[in-house]
Design a protein around this motif. Structure first.
Motif, short mmCIF file in Angstrom:
data_model
loop_
_atom_site.label_atom_id
_atom_site.label_comp_id
_atom_site.label_asym_id
_atom_site.label_seq_id
_atom_site.Cartn_x
_atom_site.Cartn_y
_atom_site.Cartn_z
N LEU A 37 0.85 -1.07 0.15
CA LEU A 37 -0.05 0.15 -0.14
C LEU A 37 0.94 1.04 -0.05
O LEU A 37 1.79 1.47 0.61
CB LEU A 37 -1.07 -0.04 1.32
CG LEU A 37 -1.81 1.03 1.50
CD1 LEU A 37 -2.96 1.10 0.15
CD2 LEU A 37 -2.49 1.02 2.84
N TYR A 38 0.78 2.00 -0.93
CA TYR A 38 1.53 3.27 -1.03
C TYR A 38 0.68 4.60 -0.95
O TYR A 38 -0.63 4.84 -1.34
CB TYR A 38 1.98 3.21 -2.68
CG TYR A 38 2.82 2.28 -2.81
CD1 TYR A 38 4.09 2.12 -2.49
CD2 TYR A 38 2.10 1.05 -3.69
CE1 TYR A 38 4.98 0.76 -2.94
CE2 TYR A 38 3.16 -0.14 -3.81
CZ TYR A 38 4.23 -0.37 -3.64
OH TYR A 38 5.09 -1.17 -3.81
N GLU A 39 1.51 5.37 -0.49
CA GLU A 39 0.88 6.93 -0.19
C GLU A 39 0.96 7.83 -1.19
O GLU A 39 0.40 8.84 -1.26
CB GLU A 39 1.43 7.38 1.27
CG GLU A 39 1.19 6.64 2.62
CD GLU A 39 2.00 7.49 3.67
OE1 GLU A 39 1.09 7.86 4.42
OE2 GLU A 39 2.96 7.08 3.87
N PHE A 51 3.82 2.18 2.56
CA PHE A 51 2.93 2.70 3.93
C PHE A 51 2.75 1.54 4.91
O PHE A 51 3.10 1.31 5.83
CB PHE A 51 1.74 3.45 3.73
CG PHE A 51 0.89 3.53 4.65
CD1 PHE A 51 1.32 4.35 5.73
CD2 PHE A 51 -0.41 2.87 5.08
CE1 PHE A 51 0.49 4.76 6.69
CE2 PHE A 51 -1.17 3.07 6.18
CZ PHE A 51 -0.62 3.96 7.06
N TYR A 75 -4.26 6.92 -1.80
CA TYR A 75 -3.22 5.51 -1.91
C TYR A 75 -3.60 4.91 -2.89
O TYR A 75 -4.38 4.93 -3.69
CB TYR A 75 -3.99 4.72 -0.53
CG TYR A 75 -3.71 5.27 0.74
CD1 TYR A 75 -2.29 4.98 1.63
CD2 TYR A 75 -4.57 6.18 1.45
CE1 TYR A 75 -2.22 5.70 2.83
CE2 TYR A 75 -4.31 6.41 2.61
CZ TYR A 75 -3.40 6.45 3.17
OH TYR A 75 -3.07 6.92 4.46
N LYS A 119 -4.59 5.26 -8.03
CA LYS A 119 -4.97 6.12 -6.69
C LYS A 119 -6.50 5.95 -6.53
O LYS A 119 -7.28 6.07 -7.21
CB LYS A 119 -4.25 7.50 -6.47
CG LYS A 119 -5.09 8.45 -7.47
CD LYS A 119 -4.53 9.77 -7.24
CE LYS A 119 -5.15 10.83 -8.01
NZ LYS A 119 -4.49 12.14 -7.83
#
Length: 135
Positions: A37-39, A51, A75, A119
């Motif tokens: 999971l990326y911010e 994240f 995200y 996203k």
């Protein structure tokens, strides 16, 4: 003092009370899978800057994950099935995955994947839901 306690409770609920439920349709795929999971776009596709990184077992046909305590924001995530149990997504010389994989929003990139296309937002709601088809 009472107002400070109430304010602290509300702040904690608003900022970190969100969760993300991911329902994965994985048909006949079984085994270990990884989710990152990326911010933001700077961390996207760099698992060391994610994240959250989660290793999980796929169940027959459908698998559900719930990630709790996510602050509001934008995200994107990636999922892949580690068919050879080496802990990384195997790709060919053109960086095309050789193992089953998916992006948030069921985004299917034609070229280099982008955070902008994958996203989604976590808002002040109890639970956000993503339905993913893993192939």
């Amino acid at each position: 003092m009472k107002n400070i306690i109430i304010f602290s409770f509300l702040l904690a609920t608003v900022s970190f009370g969100n969760s993300l439920k991911i329902d994965i349709q994985n048909k006949d795929l079984k085994g270990v899978a990884y989710l990152s999971l990326y911010e933001n776009s700077d961390s996207f596709l760099n698992t060391s800057k994610a994240f959250k990184n989660i290793k999980f077992e796929l169940k027959d046909n459908n698998t559900s994950l719930v990630i709790k305590d996510i602050p509001q924001g934008e995200y994107a995530f990636t999922i892949f099935v580690d068919e050879n149990n080496n802990g990384v997504l195997d790709t060919n010389v053109f960086k095309i995955p050789k193992e089953p994989s998916a992006f948030s929003n069921n985004y299917k990139p034609k070229f280099k994947p982008s955070f902008k296309s994958a996203k989604f937002s976590i808002d002040n709601i109890a639970e956000s839901i993503q339905n993913i088809i893993l192939k």
